[in-house]
Design a protein around this motif. Sequence first.
Motif, PDB file in Angstrom:
ATOM      1  N   HIS A 137       0.948   3.651   2.104  1.00 52.88           N
ATOM      2  CA  HIS A 137       1.156   4.238   3.432  1.00 52.88           C
ATOM      3  C   HIS A 137       1.652   3.160   4.382  1.00 52.88           C
ATOM      4  O   HIS A 137       0.931   2.765   5.296  1.00 52.88           O
ATOM      5  CB  HIS A 137      -0.141   4.875   3.958  1.00 52.88           C
ATOM      6  CG  HIS A 137      -1.367   4.097   3.508  1.00 52.88           C
ATOM      7  ND1 HIS A 137      -2.213   4.558   2.546  1.00 52.88           N
ATOM      8  CD2 HIS A 137      -1.828   2.868   3.845  1.00 52.88           C
ATOM      9  CE1 HIS A 137      -3.159   3.666   2.322  1.00 52.88           C
ATOM     10  NE2 HIS A 137      -2.939   2.619   3.112  1.00 52.88           N
ATOM     11  N   ASP A 196       0.858  -1.185   0.000  1.00 53.28           N
ATOM     12  CA  ASP A 196       0.000   0.000   0.000  1.00 53.28           C
ATOM     13  C   ASP A 196       0.893   1.234   0.000  1.00 53.28           C
ATOM     14  O   ASP A 196       2.107   1.141   0.263  1.00 53.28           O
ATOM     15  CB  ASP A 196      -0.878   0.020   1.259  1.00 53.28           C
ATOM     16  CG  ASP A 196      -2.214  -0.663   1.021  1.00 53.28           C
ATOM     17  OD1 ASP A 196      -2.330  -1.422   0.054  1.00 53.28           O
ATOM     18  OD2 ASP A 196      -3.137  -0.430   1.824  1.00 53.28           O
ATOM     19  N   HIS A 208       1.447  -0.729   8.557  1.00 53.28           N
ATOM     20  CA  HIS A 208       0.452  -0.157   7.627  1.00 53.28           C
ATOM     21  C   HIS A 208      -0.438   0.799   8.413  1.00 53.28           C
ATOM     22  O   HIS A 208      -0.826   0.493   9.534  1.00 53.28           O
ATOM     23  CB  HIS A 208      -0.369  -1.307   7.031  1.00 53.28           C
ATOM     24  CG  HIS A 208      -1.605  -0.885   6.290  1.00 53.28           C
ATOM     25  ND1 HIS A 208      -2.876  -1.003   6.810  1.00 53.28           N
ATOM     26  CD2 HIS A 208      -1.758  -0.341   5.057  1.00 53.28           C
ATOM     27  CE1 HIS A 208      -3.754  -0.554   5.926  1.00 53.28           C
ATOM     28  NE2 HIS A 208      -3.104  -0.153   4.855  1.00 53.28           N
ATOM     29  N   VAL A 209      -0.755   1.932   7.827  1.00 50.82           N
ATOM     30  CA  VAL A 209      -1.683   2.854   8.487  1.00 50.82           C
ATOM     31  C   VAL A 209      -3.104   2.365   8.217  1.00 50.82           C
ATOM     32  O   VAL A 209      -3.585   2.452   7.090  1.00 50.82           O
ATOM     33  CB  VAL A 209      -1.537   4.305   7.976  1.00 50.82           C
ATOM     34  CG1 VAL A 209      -2.339   5.253   8.862  1.00 50.82           C
ATOM     35  CG2 VAL A 209      -0.087   4.732   7.904  1.00 50.82           C
TER      36      VAL A 209
END
Length: 635
Positions: A264, A262, A395-396
């Motif tokens: 972020h 991803d 991961h955010v």
Amino acid sequence: MSGVRKRNVTKPSSQSVASKISKGSKKSSSFSTPQLIGIVSALVLGILLFCPLEVFDFFLAKNQKIVRVKYEVPEFVPTDFVARNEVEEESFELYKKARIVDNEDVYDSHEKVSWNDFNIRKYINAGRVTNKKDAYKTAAFNQLVSDDIPMDRNIPDTRLGSCPSQEYPSEGLPTTSIIITFHNELRSTLLRTIVSVIRRTPANILKEIVLVDDASSDPNVGMELIKIEKVKLIVNRERQGLIRARIRAAMVATGDTLTFLDSHVEVNRNWIQPLMQRIQQNPKIVVAPIIDVINKDTFKYIGADAFLTGGVSWAMVFRWDWLTQRGTSTMDHTRGLRSPTIAGGLFSISKAWFHELGEYDDQMDIWGGENIEFSFRVWQCGGEMEILPCSRVGHVFRDEHPYDFGKKGSNNVFVKNNNRFVHTWMDEYTDFYYGTRPNAKSIEPGDLSVREHFKEKLQCKGFKWYLENVYPRQYVPERNSVAWGHAKRGEHCLNVFPTKSNKSGVYGQLGAANCNQGLNNPSYQDMDKQQLVLKKFTGLFQQPVQMKDGKYVNKCFGTPDTTPTDGAKVILADCVSNAEVREANSHQRWNYVGTNIKLEDFPHLCLDGSDLGSFRVRTCTGSDSQQILWEMLNI
Ligand code: UDP
Ligand code: MN
């Protein structure tokens, strides 16, 4: 590998190079007239003679001239699909369209700098927000905090057991192309993702970072990054969604393996080596790191639990399942955890195997379902999936999608994506999906012929095989039931409170408690205290109870007396079955009418949960305490 599509990576002819140059020059603001275009084309062609590998294309990005290097997209050889009618022909056209990436849409820079020579401050400052109100607007996580966190910050090493002392070969592991697609990502989270990858991935493994800007509103967010070492950018002129964006990246990538991330995330120490090592051992394995948590408000990096594998509910929603055996000290964390599904955001796969599998379903839009589809496909078609606990990536996580899902809305997109793979992979088990999501039936999945083609070509196994061999802990619903699974009264779930001794033939009392989400519950062992079934034909309302010999037997809910009265408790007891005397079990035969569970022979009496600890039958009133909603209906 047998059956791998042939991939031709030879350079296109000089004719296509020439046409590309003139197309590229049109976009340039300094050469706008057709005449100039001709001259420039000739000039660049001249340069080409001396320097055939680099073709320059000039354009302006944020007042900063970036000299662009021409990028040769590897040639795409479509699968040997033969359409039988117009509809299938159209599917095949979409399949090809999604996989042909125009050289024009791939950007690379001729002036590469290492990440720490890149003007980070200038890049971040170009997109700052000043007040709290706007902090969550773009990405649904806290931009004010993220923008001030260093791109090369240290994060805690969250690996457990002997992972930190593992040594990996410094040479000979497969190379990887990191694929990061994004739509309106924050500059700081995107750049921190890239910097963490460059800093924490050995240079001889990191082949390239392929970014895909999925039609973000600010094109400079991606474009400015092509100056950074190893970064390439694919620009989607039209929004494609995560799934097609990833397909496009895979068509451009040249590493031995593909690693999807991803936009972020922050990769942790030695994150890539376990993944590459495992693929080297088994080219058909799909491997994922443990996904650590970066808090969306504070950006604090928190280690995630190491005792989870990927699962899925019958609604086709991804979930984490707890391992039955958990214990930091007793577990060998260097071993992969076989995982029935993966969360989807982060994983590595051999490039050849990804293509052989047919990449993703190009008719899935925006976001959602592709990870479950991919999991079923990998397993059913001869691959495997593992989570490697020695590999950690933060991961955010956020609560909602900050971006647009188009006219039809997010729910329609999810449901259509799900319907597509449910039909392709689940055989007769589709009934359980539709039993859980009756409304999903009204949405057409569209033509599936290209996906079926890959299924046949790879001689994939059925869903029964998947359930028995890959996901045996999944509950398989009982057919011939009116209602099955969890049943909710408000936000609570119907639950049996067991009696201490079973001697009297009474096993427990019906009530409600916090929903334990079945397998997701840490205390889950074997059977579930909230697992219920209301049978078709017999009207028996049941739950499995473990007997002395360890086996499970369905017991029946009913009132203690055969002639129930208003206010009588509902208990779980031995089923009374006497086919000749219908009345013999009229205190145990139920109907589901609207949202009420009623005694069939006493239709004025409804199951009532006014008292959560002890459900009773009471005169039907239509009150909330009598409304029961089931997980699955009519299967
Ligand atoms: N994404 C994309 N195009 C879209 C939607 C999402 O490229 O139309 C990207 C997004 O920027 C992110 C990745 O796909 O890098 C996964 O999306 P998201 O983070 O929203 O999913 P989640 O982590 O919530 O599952
Ligand atoms: Mn995400």
